[in-house]
Design a protein around this motif. Structure first.
Motif, PDB file in Angstrom:
ATOM      1  N   PHE A 144      -8.129  -3.658   4.252  1.00  0.00           N
ATOM      2  CA  PHE A 144      -8.253  -2.373   3.564  1.00  0.00           C
ATOM      3  C   PHE A 144      -7.842  -1.225   4.477  1.00  0.00           C
ATOM      4  O   PHE A 144      -7.121  -0.314   4.059  1.00  0.00           O
ATOM      5  CB  PHE A 144      -9.682  -2.177   3.060  1.00  0.00           C
ATOM      6  N   MET A 145      -8.284  -1.259   5.720  1.00  0.00           N
ATOM      7  CA  MET A 145      -7.921  -0.188   6.662  1.00  0.00           C
ATOM      8  C   MET A 145      -6.424  -0.195   6.972  1.00  0.00           C
ATOM      9  O   MET A 145      -5.762   0.837   6.883  1.00  0.00           O
ATOM     10  CB  MET A 145      -8.711  -0.341   7.968  1.00  0.00           C
ATOM     11  N   LEU A 146      -5.896  -1.346   7.334  1.00  0.00           N
ATOM     12  CA  LEU A 146      -4.478  -1.414   7.680  1.00  0.00           C
ATOM     13  C   LEU A 146      -3.582  -1.189   6.474  1.00  0.00           C
ATOM     14  O   LEU A 146      -2.557  -0.502   6.570  1.00  0.00           O
ATOM     15  CB  LEU A 146      -4.156  -2.760   8.338  1.00  0.00           C
ATOM     16  N   GLY A 147      -3.961  -1.770   5.340  1.00  0.00           N
ATOM     17  CA  GLY A 147      -3.152  -1.597   4.137  1.00  0.00           C
ATOM     18  C   GLY A 147      -3.140  -0.157   3.664  1.00  0.00           C
ATOM     19  O   GLY A 147      -2.091   0.383   3.306  1.00  0.00           O
ATOM     20  N   GLY A 148      -4.296   0.491   3.659  1.00  0.00           N
ATOM     21  CA  GLY A 148      -4.355   1.892   3.245  1.00  0.00           C
ATOM     22  C   GLY A 148      -3.609   2.812   4.189  1.00  0.00           C
ATOM     23  O   GLY A 148      -2.923   3.737   3.765  1.00  0.00           O
ATOM     24  N   THR A 149      -3.722   2.534   5.479  1.00  0.00           N
ATOM     25  CA  THR A 149      -2.996   3.341   6.462  1.00  0.00           C
ATOM     26  C   THR A 149      -1.497   3.150   6.322  1.00  0.00           C
ATOM     27  O   THR A 149      -0.729   4.116   6.381  1.00  0.00           O
ATOM     28  CB  THR A 149      -3.459   2.981   7.885  1.00  0.00           C
ATOM     29  N   ALA A 150      -1.062   1.915   6.126  1.00  0.00           N
ATOM     30  CA  ALA A 150       0.371   1.648   5.958  1.00  0.00           C
ATOM     31  C   ALA A 150       0.914   2.312   4.695  1.00  0.00           C
ATOM     32  O   ALA A 150       2.010   2.893   4.708  1.00  0.00           O
ATOM     33  CB  ALA A 150       0.619   0.141   5.916  1.00  0.00           C
ATOM     34  N   VAL A 151       0.162   2.251   3.611  1.00  0.00           N
ATOM     35  CA  VAL A 151       0.603   2.889   2.365  1.00  0.00           C
ATOM     36  C   VAL A 151       0.679   4.401   2.547  1.00  0.00           C
ATOM     37  O   VAL A 151       1.624   5.045   2.076  1.00  0.00           O
ATOM     38  CB  VAL A 151      -0.341   2.505   1.207  1.00  0.00           C
TER      39      VAL A 151
END
Length: 173
Positions: A144-151
């Motif tokens: 969730f953290m990495l995916g949200g940051t990447a998006v």
């Protein structure tokens, strides 16, 4: 057809003269040359040097609040239904970030909800003194953290917002 050069189709074929017409003798001659007696104008600033727009500032603040709400809902959904909830939470975040970019037409439009999202996720990650926190498992937390940051980074660094073909007067074909 008329032989008078001032009438009808023959007007386009008639030789052009620089003489003023009969009614235009008392007017000043028109030219395409720039005015020399005009005061110099200071160009308006762009980006951070432009004057602040209160409506745009309110939009950024509203997007940051929406980012916080989407982060709160996303943490609860991804913890409850792990694989599907994570996808729904990231899709909601991506929709908000890209929607902010399209709404404002600026990169800050994507960064404002991302800042609200990141601060909320960070606060929920900090937990309580007893050791409890909102996230269900470590894998969901990391994704969730990495995916949200990447998006958020992808939406903020897109080169240009797509323009509608009808807005520019083109048919789009």
């Amino acid at each position: 057809m008329s032989t008078n050069p001032g009438k009808g189709r023959d007007r386009a074929r008639a030789p052009r003269t620089d003489r003023p017409r009969a009614g235009a003798r008392d007017k000043a001659p028109s030219s395409n040359a720039p005015r020399t007696n005009a005061p110099p104008r200071v160009p308006e600033g762009t980006g951070f040097t432009a004057r602040p727009n209160p409506a745009r500032i309110a939009a950024y603040f509203g997007l940051a609040v929406l980012g916080a709400l989407v982060a709160l809902a996303g943490t609860l959904i991804q913890a409850a239904w792990f694989p599907g909830g994570l996808i729904i939470a990231l899709a909601g975040s991506a929709g908000l970030f890209y929607g902010g970019r399209i709404l404002t037409g600026t990169q800050i439009g994507a960064l404002a909800p991302a800042v609200g999202w990141f601060i909320t996720v960070f606060l929920l990650l900090s937990g309580r003194p007893e050791g409890d926190y909102v996230f269900g498992d470590e894998l969901g937390l990391v994704l969730f953290m990495l995916g949200g940051t990447a998006v958020a980074v992808m939406c903020a660094t897109t080169s240009k917002v797509p323009q509608s073909a009808t807005r520019n007067g083109r048919s789009g074909i």
